[in-house]
Design a protein around this motif. Structure first.
Motif, PDB file in Angstrom:
ATOM      1  N   ASP A  26     -39.935 -56.279 -24.180  1.00 42.76           N
ATOM      2  CA  ASP A  26     -38.963 -55.560 -24.954  1.00 42.76           C
ATOM      3  C   ASP A  26     -37.430 -56.072 -24.919  1.00 42.76           C
ATOM      4  O   ASP A  26     -36.860 -56.246 -25.846  1.00 42.76           O
ATOM      5  CB  ASP A  26     -38.812 -54.308 -24.646  1.00 42.76           C
ATOM      6  CG  ASP A  26     -39.872 -53.157 -24.697  1.00 42.76           C
ATOM      7  OD1 ASP A  26     -40.767 -53.616 -25.680  1.00 42.76           O
ATOM      8  OD2 ASP A  26     -40.198 -52.075 -24.120  1.00 42.76           O
ATOM      9  N   LEU A  27     -37.117 -56.643 -23.795  1.00 45.96           N
ATOM     10  CA  LEU A  27     -35.724 -57.052 -23.631  1.00 45.96           C
ATOM     11  C   LEU A  27     -35.462 -58.522 -24.105  1.00 45.96           C
ATOM     12  O   LEU A  27     -34.493 -58.610 -24.519  1.00 45.96           O
ATOM     13  CB  LEU A  27     -35.364 -56.911 -22.248  1.00 45.96           C
ATOM     14  CG  LEU A  27     -35.152 -55.607 -21.475  1.00 45.96           C
ATOM     15  CD1 LEU A  27     -34.700 -55.517 -20.002  1.00 45.96           C
ATOM     16  CD2 LEU A  27     -33.809 -54.832 -22.421  1.00 45.96           C
ATOM     17  N   SER A  28     -36.522 -59.184 -23.795  1.00 42.77           N
ATOM     18  CA  SER A  28     -36.591 -60.809 -24.294  1.00 42.77           C
ATOM     19  C   SER A  28     -36.726 -60.959 -25.895  1.00 42.77           C
ATOM     20  O   SER A  28     -36.282 -61.674 -26.615  1.00 42.77           O
ATOM     21  CB  SER A  28     -37.547 -61.365 -23.636  1.00 42.77           C
ATOM     22  OG  SER A  28     -38.908 -61.081 -24.152  1.00 42.77           O
ATOM     23  N   GLY A  29     -37.360 -59.668 -26.371  1.00 41.23           N
ATOM     24  CA  GLY A  29     -37.487 -59.993 -27.878  1.00 41.23           C
ATOM     25  C   GLY A  29     -38.939 -60.445 -28.012  1.00 41.23           C
ATOM     26  O   GLY A  29     -39.133 -60.693 -29.417  1.00 41.23           O
ATOM     27  N   TYR A  30     -39.539 -60.704 -27.313  1.00 41.01           N
ATOM     28  CA  TYR A  30     -40.776 -61.831 -27.585  1.00 41.01           C
ATOM     29  C   TYR A  30     -41.963 -60.756 -27.103  1.00 41.01           C
ATOM     30  O   TYR A  30     -42.029 -60.050 -26.087  1.00 41.01           O
ATOM     31  CB  TYR A  30     -40.923 -62.762 -26.742  1.00 41.01           C
ATOM     32  CG  TYR A  30     -39.963 -64.068 -26.831  1.00 41.01           C
ATOM     33  CD1 TYR A  30     -40.054 -64.891 -28.026  1.00 41.01           C
ATOM     34  CD2 TYR A  30     -38.755 -63.987 -25.913  1.00 41.01           C
ATOM     35  CE1 TYR A  30     -39.058 -65.858 -28.185  1.00 41.01           C
ATOM     36  CE2 TYR A  30     -37.934 -65.179 -26.286  1.00 41.01           C
ATOM     37  CZ  TYR A  30     -38.109 -66.049 -27.343  1.00 41.01           C
ATOM     38  OH  TYR A  30     -37.208 -67.037 -27.604  1.00 41.01           O
ATOM     39  N   PRO A  31     -43.151 -60.981 -27.883  1.00 40.07           N
ATOM     40  CA  PRO A  31     -44.368 -60.007 -27.453  1.00 40.07           C
ATOM     41  C   PRO A  31     -44.796 -60.489 -26.199  1.00 40.07           C
ATOM     42  O   PRO A  31     -44.706 -61.836 -25.889  1.00 40.07           O
ATOM     43  CB  PRO A  31     -45.242 -60.254 -28.436  1.00 40.07           C
ATOM     44  CG  PRO A  31     -44.844 -61.536 -29.460  1.00 40.07           C
ATOM     45  CD  PRO A  31     -43.283 -61.528 -29.149  1.00 40.07           C
ATOM     46  N   SER A  32     -45.538 -59.743 -25.429  1.00 39.28           N
ATOM     47  CA  SER A  32     -46.099 -60.299 -24.023  1.00 39.28           C
ATOM     48  C   SER A  32     -46.835 -61.490 -24.158  1.00 39.28           C
ATOM     49  O   SER A  32     -47.008 -62.379 -23.716  1.00 39.28           O
ATOM     50  CB  SER A  32     -47.040 -59.232 -23.614  1.00 39.28           C
ATOM     51  OG  SER A  32     -45.932 -58.110 -23.051  1.00 39.28           O
ATOM     52  N   SER A  33     -47.745 -61.587 -25.285  1.00 45.74           N
ATOM     53  CA  SER A  33     -48.667 -62.848 -25.607  1.00 45.74           C
ATOM     54  C   SER A  33     -48.063 -64.042 -25.644  1.00 45.74           C
ATOM     55  O   SER A  33     -48.303 -65.204 -25.238  1.00 45.74           O
ATOM     56  CB  SER A  33     -49.374 -62.446 -26.798  1.00 45.74           C
ATOM     57  OG  SER A  33     -48.862 -62.336 -28.180  1.00 45.74           O
ATOM     58  N   GLN A  34     -46.700 -63.778 -26.710  1.00 45.66           N
ATOM     59  CA  GLN A  34     -46.044 -65.170 -26.724  1.00 45.66           C
ATOM     60  C   GLN A  34     -45.187 -65.417 -25.424  1.00 45.66           C
ATOM     61  O   GLN A  34     -45.063 -66.753 -24.959  1.00 45.66           O
ATOM     62  CB  GLN A  34     -44.892 -65.013 -27.836  1.00 45.66           C
ATOM     63  CG  GLN A  34     -44.350 -66.062 -28.074  1.00 45.66           C
ATOM     64  CD  GLN A  34     -43.155 -66.027 -29.475  1.00 45.66           C
ATOM     65  OE1 GLN A  34     -43.240 -64.969 -30.132  1.00 45.66           O
ATOM     66  NE2 GLN A  34     -42.467 -66.981 -29.751  1.00 45.66           N
ATOM     67  N   LEU A  35     -44.635 -64.587 -24.618  1.00 40.82           N
ATOM     68  CA  LEU A  35     -44.140 -64.929 -23.194  1.00 40.82           C
ATOM     69  C   LEU A  35     -45.414 -65.662 -22.307  1.00 40.82           C
ATOM     70  O   LEU A  35     -44.770 -66.449 -21.712  1.00 40.82           O
ATOM     71  CB  LEU A  35     -43.669 -63.848 -22.399  1.00 40.82           C
ATOM     72  CG  LEU A  35     -42.391 -63.009 -23.113  1.00 40.82           C
ATOM     73  CD1 LEU A  35     -42.103 -61.774 -22.562  1.00 40.82           C
ATOM     74  CD2 LEU A  35     -41.275 -63.841 -23.003  1.00 40.82           C
ATOM     75  N   LEU A  36     -46.470 -64.975 -22.543  1.00 37.78           N
ATOM     76  CA  LEU A  36     -47.289 -65.913 -21.651  1.00 37.78           C
ATOM     77  C   LEU A  36     -47.811 -67.219 -21.944  1.00 37.78           C
ATOM     78  O   LEU A  36     -48.222 -67.894 -21.240  1.00 37.78           O
ATOM     79  CB  LEU A  36     -48.608 -64.867 -21.324  1.00 37.78           C
ATOM     80  CG  LEU A  36     -48.672 -63.451 -20.864  1.00 37.78           C
ATOM     81  CD1 LEU A  36     -49.689 -62.664 -20.871  1.00 37.78           C
ATOM     82  CD2 LEU A  36     -48.124 -63.632 -19.459  1.00 37.78           C
ATOM     83  N   ALA A  37     -47.440 -67.370 -23.252  1.00 41.99           N
ATOM     84  CA  ALA A  37     -47.897 -68.808 -23.630  1.00 41.99           C
ATOM     85  C   ALA A  37     -46.476 -69.621 -23.489  1.00 41.99           C
ATOM     86  O   ALA A  37     -46.459 -70.855 -23.777  1.00 41.99           O
ATOM     87  CB  ALA A  37     -48.280 -68.656 -25.350  1.00 41.99           C
ATOM     88  N   MET A  38     -45.593 -69.164 -23.249  1.00 38.68           N
ATOM     89  CA  MET A  38     -44.221 -69.755 -23.056  1.00 38.68           C
ATOM     90  C   MET A  38     -44.103 -70.258 -21.585  1.00 38.68           C
ATOM     91  O   MET A  38     -44.054 -69.533 -20.488  1.00 38.68           O
ATOM     92  CB  MET A  38     -42.912 -68.801 -23.322  1.00 38.68           C
ATOM     93  CG  MET A  38     -41.647 -69.388 -23.554  1.00 38.68           C
ATOM     94  SD  MET A  38     -40.478 -67.975 -24.001  1.00 38.68           S
ATOM     95  CE  MET A  38     -40.985 -67.477 -25.602  1.00 38.68           C
ATOM     96  N   SER A  39     -43.119 -71.519 -21.548  1.00 40.83           N
ATOM     97  CA  SER A  39     -42.801 -72.050 -20.081  1.00 40.83           C
ATOM     98  C   SER A  39     -41.745 -71.167 -19.780  1.00 40.83           C
ATOM     99  O   SER A  39     -40.929 -70.755 -20.403  1.00 40.83           O
ATOM    100  CB  SER A  39     -42.427 -73.357 -20.135  1.00 40.83           C
ATOM    101  OG  SER A  39     -41.281 -73.834 -20.834  1.00 40.83           O
TER     102      SER A  39
END
Length: 87
Positions: free
Chosen positions: A51-64
């Protein structure tokens, strides 16, 4: 004998690692993540972090991790090194 019984009961009652970790992260109202500093990978993250980052969890988990915290990279590296040295 009791220790063996306890271990068997624990395995039966508690879900395995990732599910338990994910439930614990989402139980917090803080933005929380678990990451591998050597692999530079986010392993789990809370819904609040998404929520705070503005990215969905799936995208965060794919991000470094270094991409997510690019502006704070020197502090992140120092923090990670301190954690690894004091484990």
């Amino acid at each position: 004998m009791q220790k063996t019984v306890h271990k068997v009961m624990r395995k039966t009652i508690l879900p395995e690692g990732p599910m338990l970790l994910a439930r614990g992260l989402d139980a917090s109202d803080m933005a929380v993540m678990c990451f591998d500093p050597v692999a530079d990978r986010i392993l789990e993250c809370s819904a609040r972090l998404a929520d705070l980052s503005g990215y969905p969890s799936s995208q965060l988990l794919a991000m470094s991790v270094s991409t997510l915290f690019a502006e704070q990279l020197p502090s992140l590296v120092a923090f990670s090194q301190a954690c690894l040295e004091n484990k």
